[in-house]
Scaffold this motif. Structure first.
Motif, PDB file in Angstrom:
ATOM      1  N   ILE A   1      11.116  -0.403  -9.746  1.00  0.00           N
ATOM      2  CA  ILE A   1      10.407  -0.096  -8.507  1.00  0.00           C
ATOM      3  C   ILE A   1       9.125   0.629  -8.906  1.00  0.00           C
ATOM      4  N   ASP A   2       8.003   0.216  -8.327  1.00  0.00           N
ATOM      5  CA  ASP A   2       6.703   0.750  -8.743  1.00  0.00           C
ATOM      6  C   ASP A   2       5.999   1.319  -7.522  1.00  0.00           C
ATOM      7  N   LEU A   3       5.948   2.651  -7.449  1.00  0.00           N
ATOM      8  CA  LEU A   3       5.338   3.301  -6.282  1.00  0.00           C
ATOM      9  C   LEU A   3       3.986   3.915  -6.643  1.00  0.00           C
ATOM     10  N   THR A   4       3.413   3.458  -7.781  1.00  0.00           N
ATOM     11  CA  THR A   4       2.211   4.136  -8.274  1.00  0.00           C
ATOM     12  C   THR A   4       0.972   3.866  -7.445  1.00  0.00           C
ATOM     13  N   GLY A   5       0.988   2.794  -6.671  1.00  0.00           N
ATOM     14  CA  GLY A   5      -0.202   2.506  -5.875  1.00  0.00           C
ATOM     15  C   GLY A   5      -1.316   1.836  -6.652  1.00  0.00           C
ATOM     16  N   THR A   6      -0.993   1.335  -7.824  1.00  0.00           N
ATOM     17  CA  THR A   6      -1.968   0.542  -8.575  1.00  0.00           C
ATOM     18  C   THR A   6      -2.248  -0.751  -7.800  1.00  0.00           C
ATOM     19  N   SER A   7      -3.366  -1.397  -8.083  1.00  0.00           N
ATOM     20  CA  SER A   7      -3.687  -2.630  -7.343  1.00  0.00           C
ATOM     21  C   SER A   7      -2.631  -3.690  -7.620  1.00  0.00           C
TER      22      SER A   7
ATOM     23  N   GLU B   1       3.563  -9.660 -18.099  1.00  0.00           N
ATOM     24  CA  GLU B   1       3.604  -9.396 -19.527  1.00  0.00           C
ATOM     25  C   GLU B   1       5.007  -9.026 -20.001  1.00  0.00           C
ATOM     26  N   LEU B   2       5.834  -8.570 -19.069  1.00  0.00           N
ATOM     27  CA  LEU B   2       7.239  -8.287 -19.411  1.00  0.00           C
ATOM     28  C   LEU B   2       8.128  -9.488 -19.098  1.00  0.00           C
ATOM     29  N   GLY B   3       7.524 -10.542 -18.553  1.00  0.00           N
ATOM     30  CA  GLY B   3       8.307 -11.739 -18.231  1.00  0.00           C
ATOM     31  C   GLY B   3       9.201 -11.577 -17.014  1.00  0.00           C
ATOM     32  N   VAL B   4       8.818 -10.697 -16.100  1.00  0.00           N
ATOM     33  CA  VAL B   4       9.626 -10.500 -14.887  1.00  0.00           C
ATOM     34  C   VAL B   4       9.440 -11.719 -13.979  1.00  0.00           C
ATOM     35  N   PRO B   5      10.501 -12.460 -13.648  1.00  0.00           N
ATOM     36  CA  PRO B   5      10.286 -13.707 -12.911  1.00  0.00           C
ATOM     37  C   PRO B   5       9.916 -13.532 -11.432  1.00  0.00           C
ATOM     38  N   PHE B   6      10.404 -12.473 -10.809  1.00  0.00           N
ATOM     39  CA  PHE B   6      10.141 -12.340  -9.371  1.00  0.00           C
ATOM     40  C   PHE B   6       9.572 -10.966  -9.017  1.00  0.00           C
ATOM     41  N   ALA B   7       8.672 -10.963  -8.055  1.00  0.00           N
ATOM     42  CA  ALA B   7       8.109  -9.699  -7.594  1.00  0.00           C
ATOM     43  C   ALA B   7       8.238  -9.657  -6.069  1.00  0.00           C
ATOM     44  N   ILE B   8       8.805  -8.555  -5.593  1.00  0.00           N
ATOM     45  CA  ILE B   8       8.944  -8.375  -4.147  1.00  0.00           C
ATOM     46  C   ILE B   8       7.867  -7.398  -3.693  1.00  0.00           C
ATOM     47  N   THR B   9       7.012  -7.849  -2.804  1.00  0.00           N
ATOM     48  CA  THR B   9       5.991  -6.953  -2.274  1.00  0.00           C
ATOM     49  C   THR B   9       6.346  -6.601  -0.838  1.00  0.00           C
ATOM     50  N   VAL B  10       6.435  -5.313  -0.571  1.00  0.00           N
ATOM     51  CA  VAL B  10       6.770  -4.870   0.780  1.00  0.00           C
ATOM     52  C   VAL B  10       5.478  -4.727   1.565  1.00  0.00           C
ATOM     53  N   ASP B  11       5.270  -5.643   2.525  1.00  0.00           N
ATOM     54  CA  ASP B  11       4.053  -5.589   3.325  1.00  0.00           C
ATOM     55  C   ASP B  11       4.376  -5.550   4.819  1.00  0.00           C
ATOM     56  N   SER B  12       5.682  -5.353   5.118  1.00  0.00           N
ATOM     57  CA  SER B  12       6.091  -5.107   6.498  1.00  0.00           C
ATOM     58  C   SER B  12       7.486  -4.491   6.418  1.00  0.00           C
ATOM     59  N   THR B  13       8.006  -4.020   7.531  1.00  0.00           N
ATOM     60  CA  THR B  13       9.324  -3.394   7.464  1.00  0.00           C
ATOM     61  C   THR B  13      10.448  -4.379   7.777  1.00  0.00           C
ATOM     62  N   SER B  14      10.070  -5.589   8.188  1.00  0.00           N
ATOM     63  CA  SER B  14      11.124  -6.561   8.527  1.00  0.00           C
ATOM     64  C   SER B  14      11.291  -7.631   7.465  1.00  0.00           C
TER      65      SER B  14
ATOM     66  N   VAL C   1       0.863  -1.186   0.000  1.00  0.00           N
ATOM     67  CA  VAL C   1       0.000   0.000   0.000  1.00  0.00           C
ATOM     68  C   VAL C   1       0.897   1.233   0.000  1.00  0.00           C
ATOM     69  N   GLN C   2       0.350   2.352  -0.429  1.00  0.00           N
ATOM     70  CA  GLN C   2       1.137   3.587  -0.434  1.00  0.00           C
ATOM     71  C   GLN C   2       1.311   4.056   1.000  1.00  0.00           C
ATOM     72  N   ASN C   3       2.570   4.154   1.398  1.00  0.00           N
ATOM     73  CA  ASN C   3       2.847   4.290   2.828  1.00  0.00           C
ATOM     74  C   ASN C   3       4.336   4.589   2.904  1.00  0.00           C
TER      75      ASN C   3
ATOM     76  N   TYR D   1       6.839   1.760   4.014  1.00  0.00           N
ATOM     77  CA  TYR D   1       7.013   0.702   3.012  1.00  0.00           C
ATOM     78  C   TYR D   1       7.828   1.218   1.815  1.00  0.00           C
ATOM     79  N   GLU D   2       7.563   2.460   1.440  1.00  0.00           N
ATOM     80  CA  GLU D   2       8.305   3.015   0.305  1.00  0.00           C
ATOM     81  C   GLU D   2       9.804   3.080   0.599  1.00  0.00           C
ATOM     82  N   GLU D   3      10.115   3.446   1.846  1.00  0.00           N
ATOM     83  CA  GLU D   3      11.528   3.502   2.227  1.00  0.00           C
ATOM     84  C   GLU D   3      12.178   2.127   2.138  1.00  0.00           C
ATOM     85  N   VAL D   4      11.443   1.121   2.639  1.00  0.00           N
ATOM     86  CA  VAL D   4      11.960  -0.255   2.549  1.00  0.00           C
ATOM     87  C   VAL D   4      12.160  -0.633   1.073  1.00  0.00           C
ATOM     88  N   ALA D   5      11.162  -0.278   0.253  1.00  0.00           N
ATOM     89  CA  ALA D   5      11.256  -0.612  -1.177  1.00  0.00           C
ATOM     90  C   ALA D   5      12.499   0.032  -1.788  1.00  0.00           C
ATOM     91  N   LYS D   6      12.744   1.290  -1.441  1.00  0.00           N
ATOM     92  CA  LYS D   6      13.910   1.984  -1.991  1.00  0.00           C
ATOM     93  C   LYS D   6      15.224   1.357  -1.512  1.00  0.00           C
TER      94      LYS D   6
END
Lengths: 769, 769
Positions: A689-695, A705-718, A664-666, A669-674
């Motif tokens: 890195i995608d901070l757009t807040g799209t679903s 669609e770009l064939g990206v094999p892995f996605a990291i979702t930041v849903d906690s700071t640890s 979520v936009q927060n 979480y954005e800091e962790v993502a960066k």
């Protein structure tokens, strides 16, 4: 298949005139896989069917004609109504039977052409792939804002990344692994080099011109289209006529300009767009010509392949390698072929844009991109080649690492199986070499390495085959030649050519440059060798042949041992002999006093010889296109209301290895993502890195669609979740560890299965889609 | 400096005619660093010296003339012997004084040109570097067996490896680090694209032809050579004449064809080889021309730079980036310039090869390579460019990561310092931006990143400076422009250009293609904006200008606000105004009834604008050549009897990271060596295994010459010694660990100093040299 004209090799006289499509060093990237390969392989039953159906159809038609005559007769003679009705009924029954045979024929034809899946479904699949590729900028038609140029494409950001991954892996797999000598030569090439290689004279397509508008077409394409259309749509074609047209398709590449012209006249083929008459076929050189320097007297060409740059450097490279054989040199670079790209039938729509003759033609050329020329992304005017020239002693083509690949088993399609109408079958490489199907170990070694290269990139091994060249495809000097063909929606596409070209190329440049491109083998002690000595008697030759003396002398000197010894015997028995001198294009009579031929024993301290070259040549763009098709699939969205596109690239080639987004936009979480993004950059992992807040669902769909094999979702700071694209499995990994885990998987040091063992599966509460 | 003709920008009327060498998108790779930069920078004292010396010399000469007259007078009037002797003595004294001033002048001239080290020692150093580079196949003159082609070079195996290392690091440092969108466009480019960019019309050199032989020369080169030779060797030159010649050198790039021709006539300059008269200067386009497709009506060129491929894709790339600014696109690829490569004075030696006129010219062109043209490896006809186009809102050129580089301090050479004759000096980048020396943060950020890139490759920071373009170097539309110049034996070489090109390129393609290449900024709420409205009254314009109406109308509509408001005021006060229309090349009189100019308030929901582009453009070949010079040194062999060559490449760029050899020929050691080789291959470390049994000293010398940073010597089966190239320090490392240690150092994860701390120093009993 590349339509290249015959080579009348003058370098070595007395050779027969060889009509070959492959004399040139340019077998790769043939625009078409010849129709006869399709019809030969595995569709013999269909062919037999088709034949008997055409015969049945002809019979039925003649029954209809007879019965039709009978009906007319009955009617005109005023026969009884009942009789007439009965006759008409019979006629209708015959017509129904004919219609049924027609639809059987139609089905048989579709079966033969489609080889399984229907042509419509293949087209739809291709359209889905190409749409995705263009929408996500894997490709962009070059100079699009100026309406493009046929046969030129840009690699957009993800395409460019895939390409550099493929090339990096090629360097690792071939250059580094085999300690090859990589070189990088210019594209601009002076004429003399391409004269030696034969390209200036022979690298041509036969063209015909619309006699009124001047529009150019490939003569073989027009004839091919005519034959195919007739065969597919004309049910009244007799079995004999059908056989004739099929024969033409099979020998299309071997037809001379005269033969092509005669057939075009015989069948009354006209310009497809205007129906105007066509000119006689004339050769058009496929190289882009230019001029070097300001004086305008130094013609040059953009190289049509990279290999010549290696051959001309042989002497230096051999020295660099410590004067030792075997060794391989490699080159990656652009190659250029001014392909004639046909416009098929959409031409007329463009005429409204134009006002005078010249702009018309320009507009036509430019619109090609938009109106989808044949084989779109596979048929290009500029492309990246990766070529290897492995130089080897012709007397020893063994390979020290052959045992590394001997156990590999994959689809091979030897010449004999093609000719006898069988399918490609699984063969063990070691067996193929030991049984002599593959000419030698070195050739076999490279076939194995190419197989490993392609399958590791993600090419489906069941849609990859190694097809041996037929006798008429191969250059006369070639020892053996195999193509790695990959099946795509366009059929089987030649993507890698692996040829044993013997000593042809080095000899051609030795001769033209007068620099000996040879290797030496020093003997530990001198050997006695029987040597052929040919001494032309110049005075006699001069008297007999005047201005042609030089050519005759050279042809005599160039005779091979067998030919020379036959001539010696003939001269002794008959006193004279007919001798073909190809540089003057005719036979001359050689008399006994004109040449002395003998064998002498000499002591030699070394053997000097021209090395053979074994050449794997990779069309990088074609491999990548096939990889796109093999990697593409769709799956329903969670709601089931739409199909989502996925490219299942292995991490090795994926344009972006990983995406990072906060759930979520927060700010936290954005800091962790960066932070994670920073560690990924440091580890050299391309990511987004995608901070757009799209679903989350939409973001996954975009990256799939770009064939990206892995996605990291930041849903906690640890800790964060990492999702794998194809399984959609998710695991939880600590923030500090995640970059190095992703690095290990993308570098191939561990697999996703390893990751699953190490880290707890994350049951997705975060509703993916 | 590239001799590019003036641009008379017609796109925006009323602009003054700008004589600029850099209007075009091709500032990079100027063949010469203009002489005036040398003379301006830091040699003011020498210049002053030279001037007074020339005056003193002229004075002395006139004294000599007077005294000579006196002697003759005395002799003819039969004066006393003693008087004559005294007068002759005075004359000789004057002559001696003159000789002394001449040698002072000579020294002053050498000092001004050489800037420290003597020209002879620089030539010797360069020769040593180039000899090593050619002998070890870093470079090979292309098509050498056919006597080469001037300006074309191959990268041989180690050169090719250095190049791919440099490019890989470029991708990591720029593309990955900044998340740039990399694209890959074809080299073949249709004419329309290069018409829009201005290259078709303006990318030319001015040539003159030998009127008898037809040999071509660059007009500016001949004039430059003449002036330099006069200045260096003609001591009788008056100070005024010297000043005139120096002025010509300073403005050489700005001279028109007419001015150049007039000077060549005035000075009586003839063809250097034949002394034949020369033609008038005429423009020669530097692009390699070709033709696309078989019809011959679609002209194309080999691109002279890669940037246009990015500009024409702006719209798609902007969309790919989520319609957000700023973003950068990047491209690595070949570029082509049909440079005129002069042959200097060795021409006549080749004539013996030739029999008729055409072959003569061919031979001349081909021999250039062998007779070492000016600037050899720096002056090429095909080269690899790496270009970045960073698109940014012209109203906000700040950069979010500027603080990362603000503290960097390095040699900068602002425009004002050049003009006032100062030297380049160390400046802190942050200060340079805040003081307005560098135009904006984004430009500054890239200057900093380029500095880091070059120094990490191994460029000596003391021989690297960032030089700002002088006003007459810069295109009229450019906001600011800096070149990264690297000092080599050829002087300061421009290797990277970093320019803020404003909106020029996107506007040019927008106009030509009629596709809007713009960005939008959506306002959170509508804004009231004062808009300039220019309404030409077509009827009146038509009456006044007839056929020129369209051009006048367009020029009026294209006026910028300031110009338009001035016109409005003038029309109101005077009723008419003179207006320059560059598309028709003259002034016209605009009357009050011909145009209405006003300002209106409008509500806008978004701002639509053409982004500015900031462009760092890298000449990869030049960077690599300078790197070779900066990395090269010699050291005595152990016996002291010869100088050994070393390239001190950092591991990042070294062509081979490591060699492996057994200390003595011995099967056990060889097996260990092969084992290590295998682990190195698996780790992706390029290396060389040497089993030849040559002496250790020789093997080190060989690998030092290739710049191999580490050598592993197998002298036991459990542990091995690793030797660092520059320090010659050796450490002992276990066989199993050695590959990973080498990998860590070459990947930059640890340093040699770290290795020294971890592993025991090995006192070399194995007598290195």
């Amino acid at each position: 298949m590349r339509f290249v004209r015959a080579l009348n090799t003058c370098a070595f006289s007395l050779r027969r005139r060889v009509i070959s499509t492959h004399f040139l060093h340019c077998s790769l990237l043939k625009p078409y896989i010849g129709a006869h390969h399709f019809s030969v392989s595995g569709t013999m039953a269909a062919v037999a069917d088709e034949d008997s159906l055409r015969r049945a159809l002809a019979q039925k038609q003649s029954s209809i004609d007879v019965q039709g005559g009978a009906v007319r007769q009955l009617k005109s003679s005023g026969a009884a109504k009942l009789d007439i009705e009965a006759a008409v009924q019979s006629l209708n029954a015959l017509k129904l039977e004919k219609a049924s045979i027609e639809s059987q024929l139609q089905a048989a034809l579709a079966g033969a052409a489609g080889g399984g899946s229907s042509s419509a479904s293949r087209d739809a699949f291709r359209q889905a792939v190409v749409n995705t590729l263009e929408r996500r900028l894997f490709y962009i038609p070059s100079f699009k804002i100026y309406r493009g140029v046929a046969g030129l494409y840009d690699y957009g950001p993800p395409g460019c990344s895939v390409k550099s991954n493929v090339l990096a892996f090629w360097r690792q797999h071939f250059v580094l692994e085999e300690n090859m000598l990589e070189v990088d030569c210019p594209c601009v090439t002076p004429e003399v080099v391409l004269k030696a290689s034969g390209h200036v004279e022979k690298f041509t397509d036969l063209m015909v011109k619309d006699e009124k508008t001047g529009t150019c077409y490939r003569a073989d394409h027009l004839l091919k289209d005519f034959c195919k259309e007739k065969l597919e749509k004309d049910f009244s074609l007799s079995a004999e006529k059908a056989a004739e047209l099929k024969h033409i398709l099979a020998v299309l590449d071997d037809l001379s300009a005269e033969q092509l012209g005669a057939k075009i006249k015989e069948y009354g083929i006209t310009a497809p767009d205007t129906k105007n008459p066509l000119s006689d076929p004339y050769p058009f050189n496929l190289m882009f010509q230019t001029s070097i320097g300001p004086s305008g007297v130094s013609p040059g060409y953009m190289r049509p392949e990279t290999a010549q740059g290696i051959f001309v450097n042989f002497r230096d490279l051999y020295y660099y390698n410590g004067n030792k054989l075997p060794f391989a040199a490699a080159q990656i670079g652009q190659a250029f072929r001014n392909e004639v790209i046909c416009l098929s039938f959409q031409l007329r729509i463009t005429i409204s844009f134009c006002t005078s003759f010249v702009p018309i033609v320009l507009d036509l050329v430019m619109l090609c991109v938009l109106i989808s020329p044949r084989q779109g992304l596979l048929r290009v005017r500029e492309f990246t080649l990766a070529e290897i020239e492995h130089f080897v002693d012709p007397q020893d083509k063994s390979h020290s690492k052959f045992s590394d690949v001997a156990k590999l088993e994959f689809l091979m399609f030897p010449r004999d199986d093609q000719v006898s109408g069988q399918c490609a079958k699984n063969l063990q490489l070691g067996e193929a070499v030991s049984r002599g199907i593959v000419n030698n170990e070195t050739l076999g070694y490279f076939i194995g390495r190419v197989y490993l290269f392609l399958t590791r990139l993600g090419i489906d091994k069941d849609r990859l085959r190694f097809r041996q060249h037929l006798a008429n495809e191969m250059a006369h000097y070639a020892a053996d030649c195999w193509d790695a063909e990959i099946e795509s929606s366009y059929g089987w596409i030649e993507c890698v050519g692996i040829a044993d070209r013997s000593a042809y190329d080095l000899r051609a440049h030795s001769e033209k440059s007068s620099v000996a491109l040879v290797a030496q083998e020093k003997f530990s002690e001198p050997r006695e060798v029987e040597k052929l000595v040919i001494t032309p008697i110049k005075k006699e030759l001069g008297l007999a042949f005047k201005g042609n003396q030089k050519m005759v002398t050279e042809a005599l000197e160039a005779m091979e041992e067998k030919v020379a010894m036959e001539m010696k015997a003939d001269l002794e028995s008959k006193g004279e002999v007919e001798f073909h001198v190809c540089t003057i294009g005719k036979n001359v009579t050689i008399k006994k006093n004109m040449v002395s031929i003998s064998k002498e024993i000499k002591k030699e301290h070394q053997r000097v010889f021209t090395p053979s070259v074994i050449e794997p040549s990779f069309g990088i763009g074609r491999i990548i296109y096939c990889l796109y098709e093999h990697s593409f699939y769709t799956r329903p969205s969670k709601a089931g209301d739409e199909q989502l596109n996925v490219f299942s690239f292995p991490p090795l080639v994926a344009p972006i290895k990983c995406t990072v987004f906060p759930l979520v936009q927060n700010q936290k979480y954005e800091e962790v993502a960066k932070l994670i993004s920073k560690s990924l950059t440091a580890a050299g992992i391309s990511h987004k890195i995608d901070l757009t807040g799209t679903s989350i669902g939409k973001r996954y769909a975009r990256t799939d669609e770009l064939g990206v094999p892995f996605a990291i979702t930041v849903d906690s700071t640890s800790s964060v979740t990492v999702r794998e694209r194809d399984s959609k499995d998710q695991v939880r990994i600590d923030v500090e560890k995640v970059a190095s885990v992703v690095r290990e998987v993308t570098d191939g040091l561990s697999s996703w299965a390893d990751v699953l063992k190490m880290y707890p599966l994350h049951s997705s509460e975060t509703a993916e889609e």
